[in-house]
Design a protein around this motif. Sequence first.
Motif, mmCIF file in Angstrom:
data_model
loop_
_atom_site.group_PDB
_atom_site.id
_atom_site.type_symbol
_atom_site.label_atom_id
_atom_site.label_comp_id
_atom_site.label_asym_id
_atom_site.label_seq_id
_atom_site.Cartn_x
_atom_site.Cartn_y
_atom_site.Cartn_z
ATOM 1 N N GLY A 1 39.291 16.723 46.027
ATOM 2 C CA GLY A 1 39.413 16.194 44.680
ATOM 3 C C GLY A 1 39.521 17.251 43.603
ATOM 4 N N GLN A 2 39.556 18.532 44.004
ATOM 5 C CA GLN A 2 39.621 19.661 43.078
ATOM 6 C C GLN A 2 41.013 20.302 43.129
ATOM 7 O OE1 GLN A 2 36.989 20.527 41.131
ATOM 8 N NE2 GLN A 2 35.682 18.940 42.037
ATOM 9 N N PRO A 3 41.336 21.143 42.137
ATOM 10 C CA PRO A 3 42.614 21.864 42.177
ATOM 11 C C PRO A 3 42.756 22.686 43.455
ATOM 12 C CG PRO A 3 41.588 22.089 40.029
ATOM 13 C CD PRO A 3 40.582 21.411 40.908
ATOM 14 N N ARG A 4 43.967 22.744 43.995
ATOM 15 C CA ARG A 4 44.200 23.478 45.245
ATOM 16 C C ARG A 4 43.842 24.955 45.106
ATOM 17 N NH1 ARG A 4 44.358 25.754 49.203
ATOM 18 N NH2 ARG A 4 45.660 25.532 51.059
ATOM 19 N N GLY A 5 43.946 25.482 43.885
ATOM 20 C CA GLY A 5 43.576 26.877 43.672
ATOM 21 C C GLY A 5 42.125 27.169 43.970
ATOM 22 N N LEU A 6 41.262 26.135 43.887
ATOM 23 C CA LEU A 6 39.851 26.346 44.204
ATOM 24 C C LEU A 6 39.680 26.740 45.659
ATOM 25 C CD1 LEU A 6 36.892 26.240 43.266
ATOM 26 C CD2 LEU A 6 36.844 23.832 43.962
ATOM 27 N N SER A 7 40.520 26.192 46.532
ATOM 28 C CA SER A 7 40.466 26.561 47.948
ATOM 29 C C SER A 7 40.738 28.053 48.122
ATOM 30 C CB SER A 7 41.494 25.752 48.735
ATOM 31 O OG SER A 7 41.625 26.233 50.065
ATOM 32 N N THR A 8 41.753 28.555 47.419
ATOM 33 C CA THR A 8 42.087 29.980 47.500
ATOM 34 C C THR A 8 40.909 30.844 47.066
ATOM 35 O OG1 THR A 8 44.422 29.524 47.068
ATOM 36 C CG2 THR A 8 43.653 31.765 46.642
ATOM 37 N N LEU A 9 40.300 30.491 45.945
ATOM 38 C CA LEU A 9 39.187 31.293 45.423
ATOM 39 C C LEU A 9 37.921 31.083 46.252
ATOM 40 C CD1 LEU A 9 39.830 30.701 41.629
ATOM 41 C CD2 LEU A 9 40.507 32.662 43.023
ATOM 42 N N PHE A 10 37.721 29.865 46.768
ATOM 43 C CA PHE A 10 36.580 29.558 47.644
ATOM 44 C C PHE A 10 36.572 30.490 48.850
ATOM 45 C CE2 PHE A 10 34.915 27.480 51.403
ATOM 46 C CZ PHE A 10 33.761 26.821 50.984
ATOM 47 N N GLY B 1 35.156 43.611 34.505
ATOM 48 C CA GLY B 1 35.491 42.678 33.439
ATOM 49 C C GLY B 1 36.420 43.297 32.411
ATOM 50 N N TYR B 2 36.181 44.567 32.082
ATOM 51 C CA TYR B 2 37.002 45.263 31.082
ATOM 52 C C TYR B 2 38.435 45.442 31.583
ATOM 53 C CZ TYR B 2 38.465 48.773 27.678
ATOM 54 O OH TYR B 2 39.139 49.444 26.689
ATOM 55 N N LEU B 3 38.588 45.902 32.822
ATOM 56 C CA LEU B 3 39.927 46.145 33.361
ATOM 57 C C LEU B 3 40.720 44.845 33.491
ATOM 58 C CD1 LEU B 3 39.146 48.853 36.072
ATOM 59 C CD2 LEU B 3 40.346 49.176 33.895
ATOM 60 N N ARG C 1 43.937 38.170 38.295
ATOM 61 C CA ARG C 1 44.423 38.039 39.667
ATOM 62 C C ARG C 1 44.657 39.399 40.315
ATOM 63 N NH1 ARG C 1 49.900 34.977 41.469
ATOM 64 N NH2 ARG C 1 49.353 33.630 39.698
ATOM 65 N N ARG C 2 45.270 40.312 39.586
ATOM 66 C CA ARG C 2 45.535 41.636 40.135
ATOM 67 C C ARG C 2 44.229 42.424 40.309
ATOM 68 N NH1 ARG C 2 49.110 42.885 36.752
ATOM 69 N NH2 ARG C 2 50.917 42.235 37.977
ATOM 70 N N THR C 3 43.307 42.272 39.366
ATOM 71 C CA THR C 3 42.030 42.991 39.451
ATOM 72 C C THR C 3 41.258 42.574 40.689
ATOM 73 O OG1 THR C 3 41.938 43.084 37.030
ATOM 74 C CG2 THR C 3 39.907 43.537 38.217
ATOM 75 N N VAL C 4 41.240 41.267 40.974
ATOM 76 C CA VAL C 4 40.543 40.768 42.163
ATOM 77 C C VAL C 4 41.176 41.333 43.429
ATOM 78 C CG1 VAL C 4 40.138 38.684 43.554
ATOM 79 C CG2 VAL C 4 39.632 38.672 41.110
ATOM 80 N N PHE C 5 42.506 41.364 43.490
ATOM 81 C CA PHE C 5 43.171 41.866 44.698
ATOM 82 C C PHE C 5 42.879 43.352 44.909
ATOM 83 C CE2 PHE C 5 46.740 43.632 47.092
ATOM 84 C CZ PHE C 5 46.736 42.793 48.195
ATOM 85 N N LEU D 1 36.089 42.700 41.770
ATOM 86 C CA LEU D 1 36.341 41.369 42.317
ATOM 87 C C LEU D 1 35.355 40.314 41.824
ATOM 88 C CD1 LEU D 1 37.394 40.499 45.937
ATOM 89 C CD2 LEU D 1 35.456 39.300 44.929
ATOM 90 N N LYS D 2 34.062 40.585 41.928
ATOM 91 C CA LYS D 2 33.067 39.517 41.802
ATOM 92 C C LYS D 2 33.076 38.809 40.447
ATOM 93 C CE LYS D 2 28.399 38.246 42.997
ATOM 94 N NZ LYS D 2 28.918 37.034 43.670
ATOM 95 N N PRO D 3 33.017 39.511 39.308
ATOM 96 C CA PRO D 3 32.979 38.761 38.042
ATOM 97 C C PRO D 3 34.286 38.036 37.739
ATOM 98 C CG PRO D 3 33.183 41.122 37.618
ATOM 99 C CD PRO D 3 32.939 40.967 39.091
ATOM 100 N N ASN D 4 35.394 38.575 38.214
ATOM 101 C CA ASN D 4 36.695 38.005 37.858
ATOM 102 C C ASN D 4 37.078 36.807 38.708
ATOM 103 O OD1 ASN D 4 37.524 39.853 35.712
ATOM 104 N ND2 ASN D 4 37.399 41.400 37.310
ATOM 105 N N VAL D 5 36.641 36.781 39.948
ATOM 106 C CA VAL D 5 36.963 35.618 40.766
ATOM 107 C C VAL D 5 36.212 34.405 40.238
ATOM 108 C CG1 VAL D 5 35.172 35.868 42.552
ATOM 109 C CG2 VAL D 5 37.388 34.885 43.151
ATOM 110 N N SER D 6 34.995 34.604 39.713
ATOM 111 C CA SER D 6 34.249 33.498 39.119
ATOM 112 C C SER D 6 34.935 33.008 37.846
ATOM 113 C CB SER D 6 32.813 33.941 38.798
ATOM 114 O OG SER D 6 32.137 34.339 39.977
ATOM 115 N N GLU D 7 35.428 33.948 37.053
ATOM 116 C CA GLU D 7 36.139 33.581 35.819
ATOM 117 C C GLU D 7 37.399 32.783 36.140
ATOM 118 O OE1 GLU D 7 39.255 33.733 32.989
ATOM 119 O OE2 GLU D 7 39.272 35.082 34.727
ATOM 120 N N MET D 8 38.074 33.122 37.230
ATOM 121 C CA MET D 8 39.299 32.418 37.610
ATOM 122 C C MET D 8 39.013 30.978 38.028
ATOM 123 S SD MET D 8 41.291 35.443 39.674
ATOM 124 C CE MET D 8 42.731 34.466 40.081
#
Length: 492
Positions: A15-24, A80-82, A90-94, A130-137
């Motif tokens: 029931g959630q956006p498909r993008g949540l699966s990617t970030l999950f 977070g700054y970068l 997205r690029r920062t997380v990768f 990765l960690k702070p930005n994936v949560s923000e996404m």
Amino acid sequence: MNNKSDVSQDKSFFGQPRGLSTLFFTEMWERFSYYGMRAILIYYMYYSVTKGGLGFDQGTAASIMSIYGSMVYLSSVLGGYLSDRVWGSRRTVFIGGVLIMFGHIALSLPAGKLALFVSILLIVLGTGLLKPNVSEMVGSLYSAGDPRRDSGFTIFVFGINLGSLIAPLLVGWLGMSYNFHLGFSLAAIGMFLGLIQYWIGGKKYLSKDSLYPTDPLEPGDLKKLGVRSTIGLVAFALVMILMYLLHSLTLNNFVLLLSIIAIATPVVYFTIFLTSKKVTAQERKHVWAYLGLFIAAAIFWAIEEQGSSVLALFAANQTNNHFLGLNISPSWYQSLNPAFILIYTPIFAMMWNKWGKNQPSSPAKFATGMLFAGASYLLMVIPVVLFGTSAKVSPLWLIGSWAIVEIAELLISPIGLSVTTKLAPRAFQSQMMSMWFLADSAGQAVNAQIVKLYTPENQVNYFLGVAIVAIVAGIIMFALVKPIKNLMSGIK
């Protein structure tokens, strides 16, 4: 699903956006790799070379574990700054995931202490990215007012704890039973799997907005950043040179230097918040209220994070790991943290919903949490007093200690994250969010110094001393509940 306007129609993942699966799955595999590595790292550091380890003494190994964790959370400020100003989330997380993977690969190689420190540097930087930005996404998947946001974050947090739960069992079994480097290799494979599905899923299901920084650097900003970065690096290099000339550039002193930096960073932030002309008088009161909560959180995290150092040593040295016909690997105890979080979370959610407006205030929850944190270490005094430091005691003591401290975590961690967003001055909202990570960083920086006091001869005093600090802090916090609530006026 690349356009945010389409997100309300996307219900393809529970029931959630498909993008949540990617970030999950990205965060699940990242936590798998990190907590799997962390479950066996202290043993790898202090086991003798003949047993496949590096031969550090146990106090130094525990100190390195603590400063490692401190630097991971400190680097989240850089991440977070970068993301906001240079690469986009997205690029920062990768990039962060790639650094983490190579950090685990470094540990998988039998290259001794050099590989350890290279790995620490890579994983500290990678996790910070990765960690702070994936949560923000995750938040960016939902439009304003989307009622699925809270449940989406609940699913996401479940993924975090699922990876954290499984990793010590699998990586711990492989690393402790066969070879440490095989265990670290499994952690690297986990991050690799996370990166593959993130790369593929990101192209299909994540917003194109995440490819761009929200506040890109202007040419003048870039010059200022270069000057400030250069000054910081030169100052750090000069301190290192001075330490070398004074013959004090040892591992313990280097850890001490990092501890000072980790503790000084939030001090600088609070000074900026409290003196800035951009902060209104009402917001300044909110910052003062947050200062009290921050100190309590730092003390709590100092205790909770000792699970991978002090309690890990107790699990290996003083716990009967042949229990009820089971042969328990000492690394498996690291799964207790996420296990109890998964058990307690629905209970706490129902409790807060039932109490509604009658539930305790945020400062009162913090104060109660501090008492539970202290109680978790008071419990550890009992088996040492009853049986001495040479006896192997039941694993139920460790399980009980973790069961108690995780009650404290549910009273402090989600509440602290929520109140951070509420008390943030408008001009410093993003930077204020970094403060919650800095509370953990500061707590572990203190740990890096005090865990060296944990010795067989000093166990009772150690557990009792830490417990008393937490309980006294909890009592003080109860006394400050009303003043803090007054400072939080206008905040529910």
